[in-house]
Design an enzyme around this catalytic site. Structure first.
Site, PDB file in Angstrom:
ATOM      1  CG  ASP A 144      -2.139  -0.745   1.363  1.00 48.38           C
ATOM      2  OD1 ASP A 144      -2.648  -1.320   0.189  1.00 48.38           O
ATOM      3  OD2 ASP A 144      -2.176  -1.824   2.459  1.00 48.38           O
ATOM      4  CG  ASP A 178      -6.883  -1.286  -1.951  1.00 46.73           C
ATOM      5  OD1 ASP A 178      -7.142  -2.459  -1.925  1.00 46.73           O
ATOM      6  OD2 ASP A 178      -5.773  -1.153  -0.728  1.00 46.73           O
TER       7      ASP A 178
END
Length: 198
Positions: A144, A178
């Protein structure tokens, strides 16, 4: 929209997502960041489990999650193909393609990253195709990097539960996969009357 065009959209998102993750993992120390704006950082962390860092307990929790994701992706692909065959709304086809691309992007991390990368630490940058991988098949960590701490500060004392506590809005760190999933779901919600008019 044709299945070929939807497939190209999925492929472009996957390539961008994986390129960005590999770049971040091989150029950033763990928990390192670059300040783009005061409210936006490129901040490298890894996610052990599901959304928001929630992990399934036990030795087989991560394996079960990854296998569940693979089954879900098969179902999403079937939904995409069926929607194209039935000439459903382009809003629906694009949203499914985005969700599919995002799901596959995060599955690739979970399945492969544990065996192709060395460990990322605050003092050592990971190596791609390392002789000392950090994990095993199906036990990789999801990379991430997007962080938008739009507002940070202490909340007023009069607020119930959180009053007087330090708070960051928006505190999640996420990746391009995402974003694709979120945009796909957003399209389904915003344009649901056009998508499901029949």
């Amino acid at each position: 929209m044709s299945l070929k065009k939807a497939g190209i959209l999925v492929l472009v998102i996957l390539i961008l997502d994986q390129w960005l993750k590999i770049y971040i993992k091989t150029n950033f120390l763990y928990d390192d960041y670059v300040l783009v704006f005061d409210w936006f950082r490129i901040h490298f962390i890894e996610n052990e489990g599901m959304a928001w860092g929630v992990a399934l307990p036990g030795m087989y929790g991560k394996l079960a999650l990854t296998l569940f994701r693979i089954v879900a992706v098969c179902g999403i692909f079937w939904w995409l193909r069926d929607s194209v065959r039935k000439k459903q709304s382009n809003y629906l086809i694009i949203s499914i393609a985005l969700i599919l691309a995002g799901a596959i992007g995060n599955i690739l991390d979970s399945v492969f990253y544990g065996v192709i990368f060395s460990e990322s630490t605050p003092s050592q940058i990971a190596t791609l195709f390392s002789d000392e991988p950090y994990g095993t098949w199906f036990h990789g960590k999801v990379v991430d990097m997007f962080y938008f701490p739009i507002w940070r500060g202490t909340l007023p004392e009069w607020l119930p539960i959180w009053g007087g506590k330090y708070f960051t809005f928006f505190n999640a760190i996420f990746n391009l996969a995402d974003v694709a999933i979120s945009v796909g779901v957003g399209i389904l919600i915003v344009f649901n009357k056009k998508i499901f008019k029949n």
